[in-house]
Each structure stands twice: as C-alpha cells, then as structure tokens.
Design an enzyme around this catalytic site. Structure first.
Site, short mmCIF file in Angstrom:
data_model
loop_
_atom_site.label_atom_id
_atom_site.label_comp_id
_atom_site.label_asym_id
_atom_site.label_seq_id
_atom_site.Cartn_x
_atom_site.Cartn_y
_atom_site.Cartn_z
N HIS A 1 0.84 -1.13 -0.12
CA HIS A 1 0.07 0.01 -0.08
C HIS A 1 0.99 1.30 0.08
CE1 HIS A 1 -2.97 2.69 1.25
NE2 HIS A 1 -4.13 1.99 0.50
N ASP B 1 -7.88 -5.42 -0.05
CA ASP B 1 -8.41 -6.37 -0.75
C ASP B 1 -8.00 -7.92 -0.85
OD1 ASP B 1 -9.85 -4.44 -2.29
OD2 ASP B 1 -7.99 -3.65 -3.38
N1 CMC Z 1 4.36 -7.56 -4.89
C1 CMC Z 1 5.49 -7.56 -5.09
N2 CMC Z 1 6.35 -6.36 -5.00
C2 CMC Z 1 5.39 -5.08 -4.67
C3 CMC Z 1 4.22 -5.14 -4.36
C4 CMC Z 1 3.60 -6.49 -4.48
N3 CMC Z 1 2.10 -6.43 -4.50
N4 CMC Z 1 3.83 -3.90 -4.10
C5 CMC Z 1 4.93 -3.05 -4.07
N5 CMC Z 1 6.25 -4.01 -4.33
C6 CMC Z 1 7.45 -3.63 -4.49
C7 CMC Z 1 7.89 -2.73 -5.76
O1 CMC Z 1 7.94 -3.70 -6.67
C8 CMC Z 1 8.87 -1.87 -5.26
O2 CMC Z 1 10.18 -2.61 -5.29
P1 CMC Z 1 11.31 -2.01 -5.34
O3 CMC Z 1 11.62 -0.91 -4.40
O4 CMC Z 1 12.40 -3.18 -5.54
O5 CMC Z 1 11.28 -1.26 -6.93
C9 CMC Z 1 8.55 -1.63 -3.82
O6 CMC Z 1 7.84 -2.77 -3.45
C10 CMC Z 1 7.74 -0.31 -3.55
O7 CMC Z 1 6.48 -0.53 -4.47
P2 CMC Z 1 5.71 0.78 -5.33
O8 CMC Z 1 5.23 0.32 -6.50
O9 CMC Z 1 6.98 2.07 -5.31
O10 CMC Z 1 4.65 1.12 -4.22
P3 CMC Z 1 3.41 2.00 -4.66
O11 CMC Z 1 3.38 3.07 -3.40
O12 CMC Z 1 3.84 3.00 -5.82
O13 CMC Z 1 2.39 1.27 -5.04
C11 CMC Z 1 0.58 -0.38 -4.68
C12 CMC Z 1 1.35 0.73 -4.04
C13 CMC Z 1 -0.68 -0.73 -3.87
C14 CMC Z 1 0.14 -0.02 -6.19
C15 CMC Z 1 1.36 -1.64 -4.96
O14 CMC Z 1 1.87 -2.10 -3.81
C16 CMC Z 1 0.69 -2.72 -5.86
O15 CMC Z 1 0.87 -2.91 -6.92
N6 CMC Z 1 0.32 -3.74 -4.89
C17 CMC Z 1 -0.59 -4.88 -5.52
C18 CMC Z 1 -1.93 -4.32 -6.04
C19 CMC Z 1 -2.98 -4.11 -5.00
O16 CMC Z 1 -3.16 -5.00 -3.98
N7 CMC Z 1 -3.52 -3.03 -5.00
C20 CMC Z 1 -4.51 -2.73 -3.99
C21 CMC Z 1 -4.12 -1.48 -3.05
S1 CMC Z 1 -5.22 -1.21 -1.56
C22 CMC Z 1 -6.60 -0.79 -2.06
C23 CMC Z 1 -6.68 0.19 -2.81
O17 CMC Z 1 -6.09 1.18 -2.99
O18 CMC Z 1 -7.67 0.19 -3.86
#
Ligand code: CMC
Length: 425
Positions: free
Chosen positions: A302, A360
C-alpha cells in the site's frame, strides 16, 4: 499557522519562503506555489507520493500506525457499531446523525434507489460480456440527463440531492449490471431492506442471508472512504473542471477498476485460484520478487500503510466467520490465502519493503462465499466508495480555494524543428 523558518534555497542562492500550513493530525503542508516564479523550477513528484493536493476534513489515515478514521471516528469502531447508512451520513455531513436524522436519511435513500428508465435502458444496451465496471461507467454517464435537479456543482441543494441519489442508486445500477451479465432482468429494490441486504436481494432476487448482509454491510463501511486515493483524486480532478458530479463519479469508477487499486480484489481471487495449492506458493512468491516479471502479489502493499492495513485485519476475521456461517465450502481458498500471507510476511523481500496484506486481500474470498463472480468484486468496492467520492466532491465545491487541477510536466521531447514536407521524409 505560518512558520517563516521553512524555506527553500535554489542553487543560484534564491531564498523562497515556504508558508507552512499546520494539519490537525499528521504531516503539515508547505506551500510551494511561489517556488516556480522564484527558482524557475516546479516540484517533480511522480505518483504524487509527496504532494498534498487539497485540504480535507473527511478521512484521516496514519500509515505508520495503521490508523483509519472517518470524521475522527476509528473505522474499526464504526465497523463494529455502525452501519453503511450511518457512515455515509457521517462522511457527507460531518457528524453522526441523530436517530431522527438517520431514520429520515435511510427512508430517503430507499425512495432514491430505483433507476431512471434511460439508465436501465443503457445497461440493457451493453453487451452481456462487458465487465460490470464498464456497464456502471456507462450508466453513470446517463445519470446527468436523467437527474437534472442534482447536477449543478455550485448549488448546495443540488450537491446534497446528488450525494444522496448517488449512494442510493449505485447498488441498483451494479445489481442490474450483474444480472444483465447473467442474461437476467433487473430486480426492483425493496423498501423493507437496509442498504446491504437490499443489494443482495437485487442481485439474487431472493431473501438475503442475514449473515451475508451483515458481512457485506461491514465491508461497505470499511471501503467507504480512504482520503486522497487514486479514484477519489480522480473524482476531484474531473470535478475541478466544473463537470457534473455523475461524470466525476464515472471517472472515479474508471480509476478504481485498475488492478493496482480497486481491481485488486478481483485479481487476488484469480491469483489464488491460479496458485491452486500450497505447494505452488513459493513459485508465485519468486515471481513477485523477480524484477523482470511484471507479476505482483495482488492484495499486498500500500502507498500509505507501511505496517498493516487496519481494514485487512478486520476483513480477515469476518472472512473466517462468514465462511463458517455460510458453510460456503471455500475454506480452501481462505487457508491458501493465510498460508500465502504467512510465507510472504516472513520473506525478506516483503519485510524490507514493508509490504502487508491490504483491504483487498481477503474481501474477494468473502464475496465468493456470497456467490458473486470475481467481476462483481470491484463494483462492490465502487458501491461503498460512492459515499466517499460524493463527500469529497461536495467538500471540494464548498472550498473557496478550489482551482482547476492542472499539474505541469518536465518536457523531454524534441527541441523546436522545422516541418518536413512528406516527400522529404
Ligand atoms: N508484490 C511485489 N512487490 C511489490 C508489491 C507487490 N504487491 N507492491 C510493491 N512491491 C514492491 C515494488 O516492486 C517496489 O520494489 P522496488 O523498491 O524493488 O522497486 C516496492 O515494493 C515499492 O513499491 P511501489 O510500486 O513503489 O509502491 P507504490 O506505493 O507505488 O504502490 C501499490 C502501491 C498498492 C500500487 C502496490 O503495492 C501494488 O501494486 N500492490 C498490488 C496491487 C494491490 O493489492 N492494490 C490494492 C491496494 S489497496 C486498495 C486500494 O487502494 O484500492
């Protein structure tokens, strides 16, 4: 409010005083609007991770402590003691309703549930295989034509009528979209049922199971708002142009549908079904960690919560209860999810990046136990978030500081060049 010690010194020695705005809770804001004029540079913040886009009094999230509050009330306390109608009023109007206010609001919602004929006709005109989120988007796009008494952003009565109508009608639209996808006619709403129970009734056309209705109501409360998330920011961005509120909601629905946001609940279930058995968990964990594989562990991570998502903890407990009560025979997916959670939480990759199950991760298992197809999971999220979207849209239009949303860019394209006639290319 203003602390003149906050300043920014540019590389050519320009000092830009930054007005500090104190928050009630959480991070303060530094006003950077004077920065560009003084330094010739704008702030660069991809994903707006460090940007405060507005002031708001609705919802507070503390990602470090795992706190979520609506209008100052802890969401978990509301989930235990309140219901979706009461929480909607709280989000919209700022205070818990008096019993007479809640009664009047609940009664009004019941009268606003039925969809206008042109909205139902739009749903019926969509291909049966269309995703319900696109059907909902289309239905919302017709609403301004059907409800001209609640589309003017600058009229307080219009705003109030819009917010109540949107909350009341969204379940009817989503249920009709679901039934359309099953080749079935819509079921008219029932006035003797609460919001969640009536939603189940309109989807399945039979008396709802009380345990399922209660669990759904709690899920709606927990999904009702989440401050400036992607879809709410989209509602605000679209709304800032002065467009009617239903079109702003349609924009919000489009943003919610994506798998990084509200589409994650559908993706989680599909992921668990693809994993299938505990022996294959490691394979998927390895894929999630592989920087060359776009796969992510859905329902994990998140932007704001870095220790735990308080909604996920409650939903996991409900999930356990619902599966038992509904004898849904879906214990296998729940056990698989618990197993996956345990393995990920002990893995250095997830620990070091502070990735935890989010809202989720378990919700889809509950929806599946209620016999909803995966395509209906994100619409359930949209039904709940309509309360938050409406509250933010109304708040935005009451804000004297409202300006059209218009970020800038760092241009990296070609420098000026002369047009090349077709024969010379
Ligand atoms: N699986 C594997 N790696 C992950 C995941 C994941 N679910 N989420 C983040 N990472 C890694 C990402 O690759 C990055 O690694 P590195 O530093 O090596 O590049 C690091 O963690 C930070 O991730 P980020 O993409 O910079 O984080 P963000 O804040 O931009 O994205 C997120 C947040 C929720 C979009 C992301 O964690 C994600 O895609 N999660 C899976 C989808 C999901 O469950 N979404 C629902 C979110 S909660 C409900 C809502 O908001 O609707």
């Amino acid at each position: 409010m203003t602390d003149s010690s906050d300043k920014l010194v540019s590389r050519d020695g320009h000092t830009v005083p930054l007005k500090r705005r104190a928050s009630v809770l959480g991070a303060d804001a530094l006003e950077i609007s004077g920065m560009a004029a003084a330094t010739g540079a704008y702030g660069y913040d991809p994903g707006y991770a460090a940007t405060i886009s507005c002031t708001s009094r609705i919802t507070y999230v503390d990602g470090e402590k795992g706190v979520l509050m609506y209008r100052g009330y802890a969401a978990d306390e509301l989930a235990r003691n309140s219901n979706f109608e009461e929480v909607s009023w709280l989000l919209l109007h700022g205070e818990l309703p008096k019993p007479s206010e809640l009664q009047a609001f609940s009664d009004e919602l019941k009268t606003l549930r039925a969809c206008a004929p042109e909205v139902l006709a739009t749903i019926a005109a969509m291909p049966a295989h269309a995703h319900p989120m696109s059907v909902i988007g289309a239905a919302l796009s017709v609403m301004p034509a059907a409800h001209t008494d609640c589309i003017a952003p600058n009229d307080a009565d219009h705003r109030r009528r819009f917010s109540h109508r949107a909350i009341a009608a969204m379940p009817t639209i989503a249920a009709a979209a679901f039934r359309h996808s099953q080749g079935q006619a819509p079921v008219s709403p029932r006035e003797d049922l609460g919001h969640a129970a009536n939603l189940l009734y309109m989807m399945f056309g039979k008396d709802p199971n009380p345990t399922a209705a209660k669990a759904l109501d709690t899920l709606l409360v927990l999904h009702a708002d989440h401050e400036q998330n992607c879809s709410t920011s989209t509602v605000r961005m679209a709304g800032s142009s002065g467009v009617n509120p239903f079109s702003s909601l349609a924009a919000g629905c489009a943003a919610l549908w994506g798998p990084a946001h509200g589409g994650a609940n559908e993706a989680v279930l599909k992921m668990l079904e693809a994993i299938g058995s505990p022996e294959r968990i490691e394979e998927y964990i390895a894929r999630a960690k592989d920087p060359n594989d776009p796969f992510r562990l859905m329902g994990f991570g998140h932007r704001v919560y870095k220790n735990f998502d308080p909604r996920a903890t409650i939903i996991r407990d409900i999930c356990h209860e619902v599966l038992k009560a509904l004898r849904a025979g879906r214990g296998r997916l729940f056990r698989l999810a618990r197993n996956l959670e345990e393995i990920a939480l002990s893995d250095r990759y997830f620990k070091s990046r502070r990735l935890y199950p989010n809202v989720d991760f378990y919700s889809g298992i509950i929806y599946r136990a209620m016999k909803l197809p995966a395509e209906m999971f994100t619409p359930m999220f949209a039904i709940a978030r309509t309360a938050g979207w409406a509250a933010h849209w109304c708040e935005m239009h009451e804000d004297p500081e409202l300006r059209i949303g218009r970020p800038r860019q760092l241009y990296m394209g070609p420098k000026p060049r002369a047009y090349i006639p077709a024969e010379d290319r």
